[in-house]
Write a protein that holds these residues in place. Structure first.
Motif, mmCIF file in Angstrom:
data_model
loop_
_atom_site.group_PDB
_atom_site.id
_atom_site.type_symbol
_atom_site.label_atom_id
_atom_site.label_comp_id
_atom_site.label_asym_id
_atom_site.label_seq_id
_atom_site.Cartn_x
_atom_site.Cartn_y
_atom_site.Cartn_z
ATOM 1 N N VAL A 222 0.825 -1.205 0.000
ATOM 2 C CA VAL A 222 0.000 0.000 0.000
ATOM 3 C C VAL A 222 0.866 1.264 0.000
ATOM 4 C CG1 VAL A 222 -0.231 0.021 2.506
ATOM 5 C CG2 VAL A 222 -1.992 1.087 1.105
ATOM 6 N N ALA A 226 -2.217 4.656 2.447
ATOM 7 C CA ALA A 226 -3.272 4.001 3.234
ATOM 8 C C ALA A 226 -4.492 4.898 3.434
ATOM 9 C CB ALA A 226 -2.723 3.532 4.569
ATOM 10 N N TYR A 229 -6.304 4.254 0.377
ATOM 11 C CA TYR A 229 -6.547 2.842 0.070
ATOM 12 C C TYR A 229 -7.482 2.179 1.074
ATOM 13 C CZ TYR A 229 -5.458 -1.635 -2.100
ATOM 14 O OH TYR A 229 -5.548 -2.819 -2.783
ATOM 15 N N GLU A 230 -7.407 2.599 2.332
ATOM 16 C CA GLU A 230 -8.291 2.034 3.349
ATOM 17 C C GLU A 230 -9.758 2.203 2.962
ATOM 18 O OE1 GLU A 230 -7.143 -0.235 5.661
ATOM 19 O OE2 GLU A 230 -7.847 0.971 7.348
ATOM 20 N N ASP A 237 -10.155 0.275 -6.316
ATOM 21 C CA ASP A 237 -8.896 0.800 -6.845
ATOM 22 C C ASP A 237 -8.559 0.199 -8.218
ATOM 23 O OD1 ASP A 237 -6.492 2.380 -6.452
ATOM 24 O OD2 ASP A 237 -5.414 0.488 -6.221
ATOM 25 N N GLN A 290 -6.355 -10.309 1.571
ATOM 26 C CA GLN A 290 -5.511 -9.251 2.148
ATOM 27 C C GLN A 290 -4.118 -9.835 2.393
ATOM 28 O OE1 GLN A 290 -5.737 -7.970 6.419
ATOM 29 N NE2 GLN A 290 -6.813 -6.209 5.531
ATOM 30 N N TYR A 304 -0.381 -6.298 5.568
ATOM 31 C CA TYR A 304 -1.159 -5.064 5.391
ATOM 32 C C TYR A 304 -1.506 -4.431 6.730
ATOM 33 C CZ TYR A 304 -4.789 -1.850 3.856
ATOM 34 O OH TYR A 304 -5.529 -0.713 3.624
ATOM 35 N N THR A 318 -6.855 -6.256 -0.344
ATOM 36 C CA THR A 318 -5.743 -5.856 -1.215
ATOM 37 C C THR A 318 -5.687 -6.799 -2.408
ATOM 38 O OG1 THR A 318 -4.198 -7.311 -0.069
ATOM 39 C CG2 THR A 318 -4.428 -5.070 0.800
ATOM 40 N N LYS A 342 -2.153 -6.638 -4.539
ATOM 41 C CA LYS A 342 -0.875 -6.045 -4.173
ATOM 42 C C LYS A 342 -0.028 -7.086 -3.451
ATOM 43 C CE LYS A 342 -2.239 -1.224 -4.101
ATOM 44 N NZ LYS A 342 -1.559 -0.819 -5.349
#
Ligand code: BG6
Length: 492
Positions: A222, A226, A229-230, A237, A290, A304, A318, A342
């Motif tokens: 990330v 964040a 992204y959170e 995304d 994640q 993460y 993610t 990611k």
């Protein structure tokens, strides 16, 4: 003949995107002669800079983020840049902008053409266009276009509100919603591969295609994003935009003509045929993941939940993998598997078309299963195509040996985003909106994505499945395909 006369107002001029992508892209257009004498760029942000300082920052950013090292060219290029400190929520700020632009129109003979590029916090996407219009900045005789970065809303409702606001000041034809994947060389090549080759077009349907896979994996985590992204996660995304865009290009019908309207019309029809799932089906067909800690290129990386500014116990995904269907005549019954994440093993984007097995009984001795024919479209880092076939090994018996025919467009290990931006900026300056997303596309994609985010947010949220950093995602993503007798084709 493609030389552009215009001023470009860049909101968010001190941001990461401007530095890493936009300045280098503009410099490329300058080197190629598309931008020559008659252009000026006004960088806008809240910070204080003198024009000269800003010009230096621009030149340095181009040097750092591209291979440019022609100092004279960088100097003359950056001399076209001006800086304005603005509070974009205050109408008075726009009077300074207008004065500056009027002067630049005269100095650079821009013909009053103006492009407004919004590369800043999305909460201002609605505010700025309103002031540009109310304060008369869009009144010059030239063209006025607005380019908007993502995110375009957070769901259908907020995207609709935003869109209505922008449309009070700009016509749909002058709104350029960026999806930088549409600027990638091999993404644009999908239509040529499909419609320019009889051997592919004639078998591009459910009679011959078993499944389609689209993978876009990243090794980065990330990073320092964040805060953004959170709230977004991989679904908003990457899937709402880039993944669905690639899906549309693979699945669309041939357009009647290769123009903006026809191409976008066909893309939209794909979204209209996308199968919507109910909640239960979403849990079955969409995997939420994640990253946990793990190891990447020999060094260990945190999970993460241990990243900076990530909430304790965050359920932000993610990684997303999904099995989708396009319920139309061409694609009836063909699963489209998509996955993106990611902190995966490799940075790669690839589309794999898996063809059905032919009547292969002849070569099925000893119950050996032969590999299917695959067409792989390599989007990045390599750009190219490869086709897996079966042939006979030299001198051996009539066995099958898998062989690969591949074509490499550009095999330097370079990810081509700056180039994507270069194409898209050039298109927007020339008034070609083909590779930008039209409102109906955005609305439909949100409607679909909302159905997934709603299902995930119920019952205290669906917890994401953990996958170790450096892997290709959680085992649930593998199981999604195994149920159907498929496996993921990892980047080759
Ligand atoms: C952006 C996302 O749109 O695309 C990022 O916000 C992601 O999270 C990036 O890293 C990936 O783009 P590319 O061109 O590097 O594949």
């Amino acid at each position: 003949e493609n030389t552009i006369n215009a001023s470009i107002v860049l909101f968010g001029a001190t941001g990461d995107l401007a530095h890493r992508k936009l300045f280098p892209a503009l410099f490329q257009l300058y080197q190629k002669g598309q931008l020559q004498e008659n252009f000026a760029v006004v960088g806008v942000s809240r910070k204080d800079f003198a024009h000269e300082e800003f010009q230096k920052i621009v030149a340095e950013a181009v040097e750092t983020h591209s291979e440019a090292d022609d100092h004279d060219a960088l100097k003359s290029f950056s001399s076209h840049f001006y800086y304005l400190k603005m509070d974009v929520t205050d109408f008075k700020s726009y009077h300074d902008l207008e004065n500056l632009l009027n002067q630049l129109d005269r100095d650079y003979h821009t013909g009053g053409n103006r492009m407004y590029y919004l590369a800043m916090a999305p909460q201002f996407f609605g505010t700025i266009p309103g002031f540009l219009k109310s304060e008369g900045i869009t009144d010059t005789p030239g063209w006025h276009r607005i380019v908007i970065e993502k995110p375009f809303g957070r769901n259908l409702e907020t995207a609709t509100e935003l869109n209505e606001k922008i449309q009070e000041s700009f016509d749909e034809d002058d709104i350029y919603r960026i999806d930088h994947y549409l600027g990638k060389e091999m993404v644009q090549n999908i239509q040529v591969i499909r419609f320019g080759n009889a051997i592919f077009e004639s078998i591009w349907n459910n009679k011959y295609i078993d499944s389609v896979q689209i993978t876009s994996s990243e090794t980065l985590g990330v990073e320092d994003r964040a805060a953004y992204y959170e709230k977004s996660g991989a679904l908003l995304d990457m899937v709402q935009n880039h993944m669905l865009q690639m899906l549309m290009l693979v699945a669309m019908e041939p357009p009647g003509k290769l123009d903006t309207k026809h191409i976008r019309d066909e893309k939209v029809k794909v979204l209209r045929s996308l199968r919507f799932y109910n909640e239960e089906e979403i849990h079955e067909n969409v995997v939420r993941g994640q990253y946990a800690e793990g190891s990447l290129n020999g060094s260990s990386v945190p999970g993460y939940l241990d990243e900076e500014n990530v909430a304790a116990g965050s359920k932000t995904e993610t990684f997303v993998a999904a099995k989708l269907f396009i319920d139309n005549f061409r694609w009836d019954g063909v699963p489209f598997y998509i996955r993106t994440g990611k902190r995966m093993k490799t940075k790669s984007t690839e589309i794999v078309i898996q063809f059905k097995q032919g009547p292969m009984a002849l070569y099925r001795a000893n119950n050996v299963k032969h590999p299917p024919n695959l067409l792989r479209i390599h989007i990045q880092p390599d750009e190219g195509l490869s086709l897996s076939l079966n042939a006979k090994p030299h001198g051996d018996n009539m066995n099958l040996l898998p062989i690969d025919m591949s074509f490499c467009n550009n095999c330097q290990n370079e990810v081509n985003s700056p180039e994507a931006y270069e194409k898209l900026i050039s298109d927007s300056l020339l008034g070609n909106a083909t590779y930008f997303t039209r409102w109906d596309e955005v609305a439909l994609s949100w409607e679909f994505i909302d159905s997934i985010s709603n299902a995930w947010s119920k019952e205290n949220q669906v917890s994401p499945a953990r996958y170790p950093s450096g892997s290709m995602g959680p085992k649930e993503a593998d199981e999604l395909l195994e149920k159907d007798g498929f496996t993921w084709w990892d980047p080759s």
